[in-house]
Design a protein around this motif. Structure first.
Motif, PDB file in Angstrom:
ATOM      1  N   VAL A 172       0.841  -1.194   0.000  1.00 50.79           N
ATOM      2  CA  VAL A 172       0.000   0.000   0.000  1.00 50.79           C
ATOM      3  C   VAL A 172       0.875   1.242   0.000  1.00 50.79           C
ATOM      4  CG1 VAL A 172      -1.922  -1.180   1.132  1.00 50.79           C
ATOM      5  CG2 VAL A 172      -0.246   0.017   2.513  1.00 50.79           C
ATOM      6  N   GLY A 173       0.388   2.290  -0.663  1.00 48.14           N
ATOM      7  CA  GLY A 173       1.182   3.507  -0.741  1.00 48.14           C
ATOM      8  C   GLY A 173       0.328   4.747  -0.733  1.00 48.14           C
ATOM      9  N   ALA A 174       0.957   5.845  -0.343  1.00 42.35           N
ATOM     10  CA  ALA A 174       0.258   7.129  -0.294  1.00 42.35           C
ATOM     11  C   ALA A 174       1.266   8.265  -0.429  1.00 42.35           C
ATOM     12  CB  ALA A 174      -0.502   7.277   1.020  1.00 42.35           C
ATOM     13  N   PRO A 175       0.809   9.364  -1.016  1.00 41.77           N
ATOM     14  CA  PRO A 175       1.631  10.572  -1.008  1.00 41.77           C
ATOM     15  C   PRO A 175       1.428  11.298   0.318  1.00 41.77           C
ATOM     16  CG  PRO A 175      -0.433  11.037  -2.098  1.00 41.77           C
ATOM     17  CD  PRO A 175      -0.458   9.560  -1.722  1.00 41.77           C
ATOM     18  N   THR A 176       2.324  12.199   0.642  1.00 40.05           N
ATOM     19  CA  THR A 176       2.092  13.089   1.774  1.00 40.05           C
ATOM     20  C   THR A 176       1.667  14.423   1.190  1.00 40.05           C
ATOM     21  OG1 THR A 176       3.660  11.993   3.218  1.00 40.05           O
ATOM     22  CG2 THR A 176       3.145  14.279   3.745  1.00 40.05           C
ATOM     23  N   TRP A 177       0.443  14.792   1.502  1.00 37.82           N
ATOM     24  CA  TRP A 177      -0.130  15.995   0.922  1.00 37.82           C
ATOM     25  C   TRP A 177      -0.426  17.032   2.000  1.00 37.82           C
ATOM     26  CZ3 TRP A 177       0.363  16.471  -4.055  1.00 37.82           C
ATOM     27  CH2 TRP A 177      -0.334  17.461  -4.733  1.00 37.82           C
ATOM     28  N   ASN A 178      -0.985  16.590   3.105  1.00 32.22           N
ATOM     29  CA  ASN A 178      -1.323  17.504   4.204  1.00 32.22           C
ATOM     30  C   ASN A 178      -0.153  17.564   5.181  1.00 32.22           C
ATOM     31  OD1 ASN A 178      -3.877  18.001   3.162  1.00 32.22           O
ATOM     32  ND2 ASN A 178      -4.740  16.220   4.177  1.00 32.22           N
ATOM     33  N   THR A 179       0.860  18.301   4.803  1.00 33.17           N
ATOM     34  CA  THR A 179       2.080  18.355   5.589  1.00 33.17           C
ATOM     35  C   THR A 179       1.829  18.969   6.953  1.00 33.17           C
ATOM     36  OG1 THR A 179       2.652  20.455   4.570  1.00 33.17           O
ATOM     37  CG2 THR A 179       3.595  18.483   3.591  1.00 33.17           C
ATOM     38  N   GLY A 180       2.438  18.356   7.944  1.00 33.44           N
ATOM     39  CA  GLY A 180       2.339  18.843   9.307  1.00 33.44           C
ATOM     40  C   GLY A 180       1.111  18.364  10.058  1.00 33.44           C
ATOM     41  N   ALA A 181       0.185  17.698   9.387  1.00 33.58           N
ATOM     42  CA  ALA A 181      -1.039  17.235  10.042  1.00 33.58           C
ATOM     43  C   ALA A 181      -0.750  16.041  10.948  1.00 33.58           C
ATOM     44  CB  ALA A 181      -2.078  16.837   8.993  1.00 33.58           C
ATOM     45  N   ASP A 182      -1.530  15.920  12.006  1.00 34.73           N
ATOM     46  CA  ASP A 182      -1.413  14.766  12.894  1.00 34.73           C
ATOM     47  C   ASP A 182      -2.080  13.542  12.288  1.00 34.73           C
ATOM     48  OD1 ASP A 182       0.035  16.104  14.850  1.00 34.73           O
ATOM     49  OD2 ASP A 182      -1.785  16.820  15.843  1.00 34.73           O
TER      50      ASP A 182
END
Length: 173
Positions: free
Chosen positions: A47-57
Protein backbone atom coordinates in the motif's frame (compact mmCIF):
# COMPACT_ATOMS: atom_id res chain seq x y z
CA UNK A 1 -2.70 13.94 -5.73
CA UNK A 2 -0.47 14.23 -8.75
CA UNK A 3 -0.67 10.60 -9.89
CA UNK A 4 2.92 9.78 -8.96
CA UNK A 5 1.86 7.31 -6.27
CA UNK A 6 -0.22 5.28 -8.71
CA UNK A 7 2.53 5.33 -11.35
CA UNK A 8 5.06 4.13 -8.79
CA UNK A 9 2.70 1.41 -7.53
CA UNK A 10 2.45 0.04 -11.06
CA UNK A 11 6.24 0.06 -11.35
CA UNK A 12 6.50 -1.70 -7.97
CA UNK A 13 4.04 -4.39 -8.98
CA UNK A 14 5.68 -5.02 -12.32
CA UNK A 15 9.09 -5.19 -10.68
CA UNK A 16 7.94 -7.50 -7.91
CA UNK A 17 5.51 -9.83 -9.57
CA UNK A 18 5.22 -9.12 -13.25
CA UNK A 19 2.11 -10.72 -14.70
CA UNK A 20 1.34 -12.47 -11.39
CA UNK A 21 0.40 -9.17 -9.69
CA UNK A 22 -3.24 -8.34 -9.11
CA UNK A 23 -4.47 -5.10 -10.64
CA UNK A 24 -4.04 -2.15 -8.26
CA UNK A 25 -7.13 -1.11 -6.33
CA UNK A 26 -7.93 2.48 -5.41
CA UNK A 27 -8.89 2.34 -1.73
CA UNK A 28 -11.60 4.91 -2.44
CA UNK A 29 -13.36 2.40 -4.72
CA UNK A 30 -13.45 -0.40 -2.12
CA UNK A 31 -16.96 -1.05 -0.82
CA UNK A 32 -16.07 -3.71 1.79
CA UNK A 33 -12.78 -2.71 3.37
CA UNK A 34 -12.56 -5.76 5.59
CA UNK A 35 -13.11 -8.21 2.71
CA UNK A 36 -10.57 -6.43 0.52
CA UNK A 37 -7.85 -6.38 3.16
CA UNK A 38 -8.38 -9.93 4.43
CA UNK A 39 -8.78 -11.69 1.05
CA UNK A 40 -7.18 -15.11 1.60
CA UNK A 41 -6.23 -15.24 -2.07
CA UNK A 42 -3.60 -12.57 -1.53
CA UNK A 43 -0.08 -13.30 -0.28
CA UNK A 44 0.19 -9.80 1.12
CA UNK A 45 -0.55 -6.16 0.53
CA UNK A 46 1.61 -3.35 -0.80
CA UNK A 47 0.00 0.00 0.00
CA UNK A 48 1.18 3.51 -0.74
CA UNK A 49 0.26 7.13 -0.29
CA UNK A 50 1.63 10.57 -1.01
CA UNK A 51 2.09 13.09 1.77
CA UNK A 52 -0.13 15.99 0.92
CA UNK A 53 -1.32 17.50 4.20
CA UNK A 54 2.08 18.36 5.59
CA UNK A 55 2.34 18.84 9.31
CA UNK A 56 -1.04 17.23 10.04
CA UNK A 57 -1.41 14.77 12.89
CA UNK A 58 -3.78 12.67 10.78
CA UNK A 59 -5.26 12.73 7.31
CA UNK A 60 -1.79 13.35 5.90
CA UNK A 61 -2.25 11.85 2.43
CA UNK A 62 -5.00 14.04 1.04
CA UNK A 63 -6.44 10.88 -0.57
CA UNK A 64 -9.16 8.33 0.14
CA UNK A 65 -6.79 6.71 2.67
CA UNK A 66 -7.63 9.57 5.02
CA UNK A 67 -11.24 8.35 5.16
CA UNK A 68 -10.43 4.71 5.93
CA UNK A 69 -7.20 4.70 7.94
CA UNK A 70 -9.11 4.80 11.23
CA UNK A 71 -11.29 1.87 10.14
CA UNK A 72 -8.23 -0.27 9.41
CA UNK A 73 -7.20 -0.19 13.06
CA UNK A 74 -10.46 -1.92 13.97
CA UNK A 75 -9.95 -4.86 11.60
CA UNK A 76 -8.34 -8.18 12.49
CA UNK A 77 -5.34 -8.38 10.17
CA UNK A 78 -3.28 -10.72 12.35
CA UNK A 79 -0.85 -12.59 10.14
CA UNK A 80 -1.52 -10.46 7.03
CA UNK A 81 1.79 -9.27 5.59
CA UNK A 82 1.74 -5.60 4.62
CA UNK A 83 4.40 -3.36 3.11
CA UNK A 84 4.05 0.40 2.72
CA UNK A 85 5.62 2.95 0.45
CA UNK A 86 5.28 6.69 0.31
CA UNK A 87 5.95 9.56 -2.03
CA UNK A 88 7.24 12.91 -0.95
CA UNK A 89 9.45 15.90 -1.72
CA UNK A 90 12.41 15.89 0.65
CA UNK A 91 13.66 19.32 -0.40
CA UNK A 92 10.40 21.25 -0.62
CA UNK A 93 8.84 19.52 2.40
CA UNK A 94 11.87 18.14 4.23
CA UNK A 95 10.23 18.49 7.65
CA UNK A 96 7.35 16.19 6.63
CA UNK A 97 8.97 13.82 4.13
CA UNK A 98 6.67 10.84 3.48
CA UNK A 99 4.78 11.38 6.76
CA UNK A 100 1.59 9.75 5.38
CA UNK A 101 3.48 6.46 4.99
CA UNK A 102 3.78 6.25 8.79
CA UNK A 103 0.05 6.80 9.18
CA UNK A 104 -0.65 3.75 6.97
CA UNK A 105 2.06 1.74 8.72
CA UNK A 106 0.72 2.49 12.20
CA UNK A 107 -2.88 1.72 11.23
CA UNK A 108 -2.07 -1.66 9.70
CA UNK A 109 0.26 -2.53 12.60
CA UNK A 110 -2.48 -1.62 15.11
CA UNK A 111 -4.77 -4.07 13.29
CA UNK A 112 -2.22 -6.84 13.90
CA UNK A 113 -0.65 -6.94 10.45
CA UNK A 114 2.88 -8.29 10.08
CA UNK A 115 4.65 -5.22 8.74
CA UNK A 116 7.47 -5.84 6.28
CA UNK A 117 9.63 -3.69 4.03
CA UNK A 118 11.42 -1.29 6.35
CA UNK A 119 13.98 0.77 4.45
CA UNK A 120 17.17 2.68 5.45
CA UNK A 121 17.15 6.48 5.48
CA UNK A 122 20.70 6.59 4.15
CA UNK A 123 20.92 8.58 0.92
CA UNK A 124 17.92 10.81 1.63
CA UNK A 125 18.20 14.54 2.35
CA UNK A 126 15.17 15.24 4.55
CA UNK A 127 15.32 16.91 7.95
CA UNK A 128 12.40 15.08 9.64
CA UNK A 129 9.88 12.36 8.89
CA UNK A 130 7.23 10.62 10.94
CA UNK A 131 7.97 7.64 8.66
CA UNK A 132 11.37 7.25 10.35
CA UNK A 133 10.07 4.78 12.92
CA UNK A 134 13.46 4.04 14.39
CA UNK A 135 16.77 5.87 13.99
CA UNK A 136 17.98 5.49 10.41
CA UNK A 137 14.99 3.39 9.29
CA UNK A 138 11.82 4.30 7.39
CA UNK A 139 8.73 2.14 7.97
CA UNK A 140 8.67 1.45 4.22
CA UNK A 141 10.09 2.61 0.92
CA UNK A 142 10.32 6.39 0.60
CA UNK A 143 10.34 7.71 -2.95
CA UNK A 144 11.04 11.24 -4.16
CA UNK A 145 10.23 11.74 -7.84
CA UNK A 146 10.91 15.47 -7.56
CA UNK A 147 14.52 15.30 -6.41
CA UNK A 148 15.81 11.72 -6.69
CA UNK A 149 13.88 10.21 -9.58
CA UNK A 150 17.15 8.79 -10.89
CA UNK A 151 17.31 6.54 -7.80
CA UNK A 152 13.70 5.32 -7.95
CA UNK A 153 14.08 2.26 -10.17
CA UNK A 154 17.09 0.96 -8.23
CA UNK A 155 15.37 1.50 -4.90
CA UNK A 156 12.24 -0.24 -6.15
CA UNK A 157 14.25 -3.20 -7.45
CA UNK A 158 15.98 -3.70 -4.10
CA UNK A 159 12.88 -3.08 -2.02
CA UNK A 160 10.60 -5.39 -3.99
CA UNK A 161 13.13 -8.21 -3.71
CA UNK A 162 13.31 -7.57 0.05
CA UNK A 163 9.51 -7.43 0.42
CA UNK A 164 8.87 -10.57 -1.62
CA UNK A 165 11.40 -12.41 0.56
CA UNK A 166 9.82 -11.08 3.77
CA UNK A 167 6.36 -12.06 2.49
CA UNK A 168 7.63 -15.52 1.47
CA UNK A 169 6.32 -14.94 -2.05
CA UNK A 170 7.84 -17.07 -4.78
CA UNK A 171 7.64 -15.51 -8.22
CA UNK A 172 8.02 -17.81 -11.22
CA UNK A 173 10.90 -16.76 -13.43
Amino acid sequence: ATGKTQELLLLLLLQALGAAANDPVDIGDVEDLSAALTDSGLDGLIVGAPTWNTGADEGRSGTAWDDVVGKIQGLDLKGRKVAVFGCGDQHGYGDYFCDAMEELYSSFAAAGADMVGKWPTEGYEHSESKAEVEPGVFCGLALDQDNQDDLTEGRIAKWTTQVMTEMNVKVAA
